[in-house]
Design a protein around this motif. Structure first.
Motif: not given
Lengths: 95, 360
Positions: B44-65
């Motif tokens: 969630l990206l907007g004025p004054g906030f960057t919020i990440l809900i959950d972080a994908g699967n083990l064994g992958e690296n797509d979220v950081v990407g």
């Protein structure tokens, strides 16, 4: 993933999906195994550590590893307690 | 109703203008439902906030990407709805790669090595830690965040799943993680404010969630789920999709559309895809809902597989092991199973029970 030859592998039940499939995380975190619920011991629940008897990539036997389950539970509990201390030190005012 | 279809109809026109740039216009918010396969991660990206809900699967690296691609440098709030590996899989990488101001978790102590690693990563970070509870309200920038679950911290893995309702201006989003019917019922009984314009379907569109009573309480205009193509669990389930179809709710999935973006100015919103590809409603994109009278080779259970001729317990196990390595592309892929040659595969085809979703 496949593991060749017969061997014992330590794994934990991360989750049981839709009451049908157990998703197991291998101890080395190198992968996960999806196995039918029938292939894990009756009474298996999320967070239960198992010793798996593997043969040619298939689970041919599984037993509960109560000691491992207890060890990890204790460590996780202590680490969460440290985080709760951090929480208790006061939160930023978001209300 | 006319307005709703106009909103979705605008997509084709607008995606060319929007998909090219990631810079938000003043006063706009975007929600990125990342395509992370059979897992979940939402930004969630907007004025004054960057919020990440959950972080994908083990064994992958797509979220950081994804986060790097969007030039995210700091995260105000990182919510881990519950400690399953398809939701916290890359939490360690996120915590080690970005300045995270605050982490929320459900309080459930899941005794996996992965969860322990996540606790270690939070401990070595400077992030504040919090376990939210039903009824709490928070403000991040111009976003109001209402906690709808858990009512009780930590007692049960499923019941303690964090559910939040995010409100930006007049537009409400509901993020349910893997909340199941029991939690849905609890939220309804507590008479919590559940209505949302955009609902993220619980548990990847599984039949364990998105009960009719919950959908009627949320009254979504748009539904979005996160699931992997040909995933092993048959998500999303046809019962859920049928309910949404009956309720006339346009439904999108990351398996069909890749990363899905909802953009709002607080008064209205549009839905589009990250890649600029056409936005497909799930009914249009899936090659057909799973046929309950047949056996889908990539998702059928151990028992179901044995309904197919020539397949007993041993071959059923082999098929399950095989599809862990690679999803079957067609019935012909049964040739990799011991003892199934051309003749037997032809007989299986003639029986007409076995199929692979998307191959027919």
């Amino acid at each position: 993933m496949r593991i060749s030859d017969k061997q014992w592998v330590s794994a934990v039940i991360d989750r049981i999906v839709d009451g049908m499939t157990a998703v197991l995380l291998l101890e080395d975190q190198e992968g996960e195994l999806l196995v039918p619920l029938e292939d894990v011991p009756p009474g298996s629940v999320d967070g239960q550590w198992l010793l798996l008897e593997m043969e040619d990539g298939l689970v041919v036997g599984a037993t509960f590893d109560e000691q491992k389950t207890q060890e990890v539970k204790e460590r996780v509990g202590k680490k969460r307690a440290l985080l709760l201390e951090r929480m208790a030190r006061g939160r930023r005012d978001r209300s | 109703m006319g307005r709703k279809w106009l909103r979705h109809g605008l997509v084709v026109l607008l995606l060319f203008m929007l998909a090219t740039g990631i810079t938000l216009a003043s006063g706009e918010m975007r929600v990125y439902y990342f395509d992370v396969g059979q897992a979940e991660s939402t930004l969630l990206l907007g004025p004054g906030f960057t919020i990440l809900i959950d972080a994908g699967n083990l064994g992958e690296n797509d979220v950081v990407g994804y986060l790097q691609k969007l030039q995210v440098s700091a995260i105000d709030l990182f919510i881990l709805t519950h400690p399953h590996a398809d939701h916290i899989g890359q939490a360690v990488a996120v915590l080690d790669s970005f300045a995270v101001d605050e982490v929320w978790m459900s309080g459930y102590e899941h005794p996996t090595a992965l969860f322990e690693d996540v606790l270690d990563a939070i401990l070595r970070s400077d992030a504040y830690y919090y376990e939210p509870q039903t009824g709490e309200k928070f403000t991040f920038g111009e976003l109001d965040l209402y906690v709808l679950n858990p009512a009780e911290i930590g007692s049960n893995l499923h019941a303690s799943n964090i559910v939040v309702r995010a409100v930006y201006g007049d537009i409400a989003f509901l993020f349910t993680g893997d909340a199941e019917r029991r939690s849905e019922r609890d939220m309804i009984q507590q008479e919590l404010p559940l209505t949302a314009d955009v609902l993220q379907l619980g548990h990847h569109g599984s039949r364990t969630s998105s009960s009719l009573e919950f959908l009627l309480a949320v009254r979504p205009e748009t539904a979005i789920y996160s699931a992997g193509v040909n995933n092993s669990f048959g998500h999303p389930h046809s019962e859920v999709l049928n309910r949404l179809k009956i309720l006339d709710v346009p439904t999108y999935g990351t398996d069909c559309n890749g990363t899905i973006i909802v953009q709002t100015d607080g008064q209205d919103y549009i839905v589009y895809t990250e890649t600029g590809m056409p936005l497909w409603e799930v009914g249009e994109c899936l090659a057909g809902l799973p046929d309950p009278n047949r056996v889908e080779l990539n998702t059928a259970s151990f028992t179901e597989l044995q309904r197919i001729m020539h397949i007993g317990p041993e071959r059923a196990r082999e098929i399950i092991a095989l599809r862990q390595v690679h999803a079957l592309r067609s019935v012909d892929d049964l040739k990799w199973v011991s003892g199934l040659g051309v003749q037997r595969i032809e007989e299986i085809k003639e029986q007409g029970l076995a199929y692979v979703k998307g191959s027919e």
